[in-house]
Design a protein around this motif. Structure first.
Motif, mmCIF file in Angstrom:
data_model
loop_
_atom_site.group_PDB
_atom_site.id
_atom_site.type_symbol
_atom_site.label_atom_id
_atom_site.label_comp_id
_atom_site.label_asym_id
_atom_site.label_seq_id
_atom_site.Cartn_x
_atom_site.Cartn_y
_atom_site.Cartn_z
ATOM 1 N N HIS A 70 0.988 -1.257 0.260
ATOM 2 C CA HIS A 70 0.091 -0.103 0.042
ATOM 3 C C HIS A 70 0.726 1.439 -0.115
ATOM 4 N N HIS A 72 1.325 5.397 -2.033
ATOM 5 C CA HIS A 72 0.947 6.528 -2.998
ATOM 6 C C HIS A 72 2.243 7.061 -3.582
ATOM 7 N N HIS A 218 -8.912 2.276 1.358
ATOM 8 C CA HIS A 218 -8.447 2.687 2.749
ATOM 9 C C HIS A 218 -9.595 2.314 3.915
ATOM 10 N N HIS A 255 -4.838 -0.713 6.275
ATOM 11 C CA HIS A 255 -4.926 -0.143 7.304
ATOM 12 C C HIS A 255 -5.621 -0.991 8.391
ATOM 13 N N ASP A 306 2.557 2.901 3.012
ATOM 14 C CA ASP A 306 1.670 4.015 2.850
ATOM 15 C C ASP A 306 2.750 5.205 2.191
HETATM 16 ZN ZN LIG Z 1 -2.748 5.282 2.136
#
Ligand SMILES: [Zn+2]
Length: 439
Positions: A70, A72, A218, A255, A306
């Motif tokens: 996960h 970005h 998420h 998460h 993340d």
């Molecule tokens: Zn995220």
């Protein structure tokens, strides 16, 4: 009979992550095209093969490339712009305002920087949710990495679309454009329950089903998300998306910090995958996901960093260390999150989160996504247990070779596909652009 292969790799130690978790000393790997065709001791592999090329990795630890479940990617450009804040304030006051001004060119540059970082620190595949995702795919294509990506779907306009309908069209267009790519796959990615509506989530589910794509969201990241979901929809986040039909084996939930025992059991029952992000959860003080509980229930758990704005690195080696340490101190139990389990999360678990069955282990038939760590590094000496070193001692800086699909992307300090000096100049010149859009 002599067999033919494209490449033979020779290394001191190979950590295979095969079903028996075999470790091979003085090992060899035969690769043809993008695939591992054979693996064993060097003495058994060498005489059987005629190879076009041999790569002697000397005193190194060879292992599967790590999988970041996960992230970005392009948020590398926002690394360090706002720290030490709670999630909602950080997101709405500092991150979203800059992101509103993103262009395709800027996203591609940020994603290419992320690819350079991941390549350098031994990550070979990642799951990416962002805006203008086509630009991230272009970066992944250029860098040679592997990714599952998706355009973030929101109920409000994004830099990629003026309204959500157009967002869904983009999902279809990206699917058409990239579906034949050997290393890039598309997923449907509603951002979160608090940035979408029930109608949007249902449409995401329908498009994922129609195009046979995975879904990534998420979920249950903080207690305040749960409170808001209870106020708006009268149920907790997991139940809410379950009733909308979003919990399937093709779903990855990022998460999952705020869950009850029953909710963990429900995830196990539905076969959805969890992407655990311990450093981001710690930094934003979102809470601690009950990973030991998830594993006890048989939930498939993967590991992610993340984005670089909430971590602030895309380093899966340090993420593994944090994961192992966090769950020990949280449960006051040093046997919690043992090294092998954490390494499994970062390799095979990641393959599950990306819904790929050909990465995460070094075995015949698997993709040749391989990294090597320099075993002469002082922090890796002496070698008693390679799994222990990978999780507790390595920082990722020891990575000396990174290969994806049989292609070397990084070797002996040099990028083979990315023009790194040019990338550095471009990223440095963007600093003023980021600053000009900060609140
Ligand atoms: Zn995220």
């Amino acid at each position: 009979m002599t067999l033919v292969c494209d490449l033979l790799i020779q290394a001191d130690t190979i950590l295979t992550q095969d079903p028996d978790r075999t470790v091979i000393e003085r090992g060899g790997i035969a690769i043809t095209g993008d695939t591992i065709t054979d693996i064993g001791t060097w003495d058994s592999i060498r005489p059987r093969y005629h190879a076009a090329k041999t790569l002697d990795l000397g005193r190194s630890l060879v292992m599967p490339g790590l999988v970041n479940a996960h992230t970005h990617a392009a948020m590398t450009l926002l690394r360090g712009v706002a720290d030490d804040l709670p999630l909602m304030e950080w997101l709405t006051k500092h991150i979203f305002p800059v992101e509103q001004h993103l262009t395709s060119e800027i996203v591609e540059l940020g994603a290419l920087l992320a690819c350079a970082e991941m390549t350098r620190f031994g990550t070979t595949a990642f799951c990416d949710m962002y805006l203008l995702e086509d630009a991230t795919y272009r970066a992944v294509d250029r860098a040679g990495l592997r990714a599952l990506g998706g355009e973030g779907i929101f109920m409000f306009p994004s830099p990629a679309y003026p309204d959500t309908n157009r967002g869904f069209e983009i999902v279809r267009e990206l699917h058409e454009k990239w579906k034949a790519h050997p290393r890039i796959r598309q997923s449907v990615m509603p951002h979160a329950i608090y940035t979408t509506t029930p109608e949007i989530l249902t449409r995401c589910r329908d498009i994922a089903e129609e195009l046979t794509l995975p879904l990534h969201i998420h979920l249950a990241e903080t207690a305040s998300e749960t409170r808001q979901c209870l106020e708006t929809h009268g149920k907790r986040p997991l139940q809410y998306i379950h009733e909308l039909g979003l919990l399937t084996p093709q779903t990855t939930l990022a998460h999952c910090v705020d869950l009850t025992d029953d909710e963990i059991a429900l995830i196990a029952e539905t076969g959805a995958v969890v992407a655990h992000n311990p450093e981001s959860n710690m930094k934003l003080a979102s809470g601690i996901a009950d990973v030991p509980g998830m594993l006890r229930h048989g939930v498939r758990v993967s590991l992610g960093t993340d984005g670089a704005a909430s971590n602030n690195a895309l380093n899966m080696f340090t993420e593994m260390t944090s994961c192992a340490l966090l769950h020990k101190v949280h449960g006051m139990d040093p046997t919690s999150a043992p090294a092998q389990v954490v390494l499994d999360m970062a390799t095979l678990g990641g393959a599950g989160a990306l819904h790929l069955n050909s990465v995460g282990a070094l075995m015949p038939g698997m993709q040749a996504d391989i990294i090597a760590l320099d075993l002469d590094a002082p922090n890796l000496l002496p070698l008693h247990n390679p799994v222990s070193h990978a999780v507790y001692a390595a920082t990722g800086a020891e990575v000396c070779m990174t290969m994806v699909a049989g292609e070397v992307l990084y070797n002996d300090g040099a990028y083979q596909k990315i023009d790194y000096p040019a990338l550095v100049d471009e990223v440095r010149s963007l600093r003023d652009w980021v600053r000009s859009h900060l609140a």
